[in-house]
Design a protein around this motif. Sequence first.
Motif, mmCIF file in Angstrom:
data_model
loop_
_atom_site.group_PDB
_atom_site.id
_atom_site.type_symbol
_atom_site.label_atom_id
_atom_site.label_comp_id
_atom_site.label_asym_id
_atom_site.label_seq_id
_atom_site.Cartn_x
_atom_site.Cartn_y
_atom_site.Cartn_z
ATOM 1 N N VAL A 139 1.946 3.013 2.259
ATOM 2 C CA VAL A 139 1.154 2.248 1.292
ATOM 3 C C VAL A 139 2.030 1.202 0.602
ATOM 4 O O VAL A 139 3.145 1.503 0.159
ATOM 5 C CB VAL A 139 0.541 3.187 0.237
ATOM 6 N N LYS A 140 1.525 -0.030 0.516
ATOM 7 C CA LYS A 140 2.196 -1.116 -0.198
ATOM 8 C C LYS A 140 1.232 -1.659 -1.244
ATOM 9 O O LYS A 140 0.120 -2.087 -0.913
ATOM 10 C CB LYS A 140 2.610 -2.239 0.760
ATOM 11 N N ARG A 141 1.638 -1.619 -2.525
ATOM 12 C CA ARG A 141 0.808 -2.144 -3.611
ATOM 13 C C ARG A 141 1.469 -3.383 -4.180
ATOM 14 O O ARG A 141 2.635 -3.350 -4.578
ATOM 15 C CB ARG A 141 0.633 -1.080 -4.696
ATOM 16 N N THR A 142 0.740 -4.491 -4.205
ATOM 17 C CA THR A 142 1.258 -5.748 -4.731
ATOM 18 C C THR A 142 0.269 -6.314 -5.737
ATOM 19 O O THR A 142 -0.808 -5.750 -5.969
ATOM 20 C CB THR A 142 1.470 -6.771 -3.596
ATOM 21 N N SER A 192 -3.665 -4.092 -1.900
ATOM 22 C CA SER A 192 -2.990 -2.940 -1.313
ATOM 23 C C SER A 192 -3.145 -2.955 0.198
ATOM 24 O O SER A 192 -4.168 -3.395 0.732
ATOM 25 C CB SER A 192 -3.585 -1.636 -1.854
ATOM 26 N N SER A 193 -2.131 -2.451 0.904
ATOM 27 C CA SER A 193 -2.196 -2.305 2.359
ATOM 28 C C SER A 193 -1.681 -0.923 2.736
ATOM 29 O O SER A 193 -0.864 -0.329 2.023
ATOM 30 C CB SER A 193 -1.398 -3.407 3.060
ATOM 31 N N PHE A 194 -2.139 -0.418 3.879
ATOM 32 C CA PHE A 194 -1.816 0.948 4.275
ATOM 33 C C PHE A 194 -2.222 1.156 5.730
ATOM 34 O O PHE A 194 -3.045 0.419 6.282
ATOM 35 C CB PHE A 194 -2.554 1.954 3.379
ATOM 36 N N THR A 239 -5.761 -3.956 4.920
ATOM 37 C CA THR A 239 -5.418 -4.590 3.652
ATOM 38 C C THR A 239 -6.692 -4.800 2.844
ATOM 39 O O THR A 239 -7.720 -5.222 3.390
ATOM 40 C CB THR A 239 -4.722 -5.946 3.883
ATOM 41 N N PHE A 244 -7.073 -2.763 -6.401
ATOM 42 C CA PHE A 244 -5.904 -2.353 -7.169
ATOM 43 C C PHE A 244 -6.047 -0.914 -7.628
ATOM 44 O O PHE A 244 -7.144 -0.438 -7.907
ATOM 45 C CB PHE A 244 -5.712 -3.293 -8.360
ATOM 46 N N ARG A 271 -4.803 3.384 -7.267
ATOM 47 C CA ARG A 271 -4.957 4.423 -6.251
ATOM 48 C C ARG A 271 -6.406 4.584 -5.809
ATOM 49 O O ARG A 271 -6.690 4.797 -4.617
ATOM 50 C CB ARG A 271 -4.427 5.758 -6.792
ATOM 51 N N ILE A 275 -7.536 2.353 -2.962
ATOM 52 C CA ILE A 275 -7.083 2.796 -1.638
ATOM 53 C C ILE A 275 -7.951 3.952 -1.137
ATOM 54 O O ILE A 275 -8.379 3.970 0.029
ATOM 55 C CB ILE A 275 -5.602 3.209 -1.710
ATOM 56 N N GLN A 289 -1.090 -2.575 -11.797
ATOM 57 C CA GLN A 289 -0.688 -3.085 -10.482
ATOM 58 C C GLN A 289 -0.856 -4.599 -10.406
ATOM 59 O O GLN A 289 0.030 -5.306 -9.915
ATOM 60 C CB GLN A 289 -1.510 -2.419 -9.377
#
Length: 463
Positions: free
Chosen positions: A257-260, A264-266, A279, A283, A285, A288, A352
């Motif tokens: 998981v990448k949070r920017t 988010s992407s996973f 993606t 924003f 959890r 996701i 986030q």
Amino acid sequence: MNKVIAVRLKDKDKKMDKDVSYYFIGIKGSGMSALALILHDQGYQVSGSDIDEYTFTQKPLKAAGITMYSFSADNIKPGMTIIRGNAFTDDQVEVAAALDLGNQVTLLTYPEMVEKLIQQYTAIGVAGAHGKTSTTGLLAHVLSGIAPTSYLIGDGTGKGIPDARFFIFEADEYRRHFADYTPDYAIMTNIDFDHPDYFSGLDDVRLAFEEFGSKVKKGILAWGDDAELRLLAKDIDVPVYFYGVNPDTDDFYVKDVKRTTAGSSFTVYYHDEELGRFTVPLFGRHGILNSLATIAIAYMEEVDMDLVRKELLSFKGVKRRFTEKQIGPVTIIDDYAHHPSEITATIDAARQKYPDRELVAVFQPHTFSRTIAYLEDFAKALNLADRVYLTDIFASAREKAGNISSADLGSKIAKFDGIVSPTDVAPLLDHEDGVFIFMGAGDLQNTEFAYEKLLANTQSNLQ
């Protein structure tokens, strides 16, 4: 690969009579307005009644040309098919008039009408103490971009497609309104003790979800970290698939998981099968997890994952769920959060997206019984913000007063800065470039709009 086998069920013999006209008692309710829009889109004659005060749900009804009346016994006529909103008791003026007419009218409850739609399509009901509206909106967005889909979302949004493949709907647990629904699938985001005016405790809430889950036809998607959902899975015969972040205990799970600040992407897996990288412009959890549940449903119905990936990228959110606007340097977020878990999720999402900004929470406690039941939890959740303001407690129609005040809650919050109202929002001007998170399920928007007006005037005077 343990692939889920999708079986399509569509009972064409249960199509509804297109000659029927529907009259809604309480047509401006969030679920009722969405249902009215669905039936209107499907070609039925639709009208209804409600309070005279403006609500945000009436705008799409008016745009659709649906006639809305003030409540009056004179509106009820023999031969009508009437849908009764969940909030109305037998002594409500129009309900009483309909009951007096007996078999001269057809009187249906809101859940009974929803169940009629459920029987016609591959239906997915989204239930949970928190997150069901956001998840319903996301699932409806994704599937409607891929296949004909009707949907009923708890923010008042509804769309009806006569020959739809899917019907996505929000399943509300309050007073066990979802008890008789029979969808093909259910997503259960969580089980938590809410609505203390009805449920006796957490066990009572879980029993309500078990009653609903036992009538699901194909399978349940349940959040794997919820202990109550794990218990539920042991007590019903319906297949339960867990989703989450744990490869050892969840059927569908995310990794890497990448949070920017852009989203988010996973990577998603079903057991040992990689379903791909996704993606989302969401924003926190919960964004996701909602996406994962949507992907899992699509997979179970053999929907092309490349199409799902594309549709996820274009999701814009639902009404009053992390809805943003900008006034000069100030960012304003409007959110329906009215439970400690929801407040925590909303602030997490704001952190986030805006990691370097001051987060100012403006919260309206919703009902006295909920405020009493969760006093310490509210304080803990709100302290996740940098500064906190409260409004007076919103008293519902069911609960006019209680032995608690917003000042009592404020005394528990270390970052509490005071109480504001539609006539006193000036203290909010002390935060010149903050991110303001307005949270509540009552009439908080009156305070929000007053602040926006004052802020705009102040900034105009400085130019």
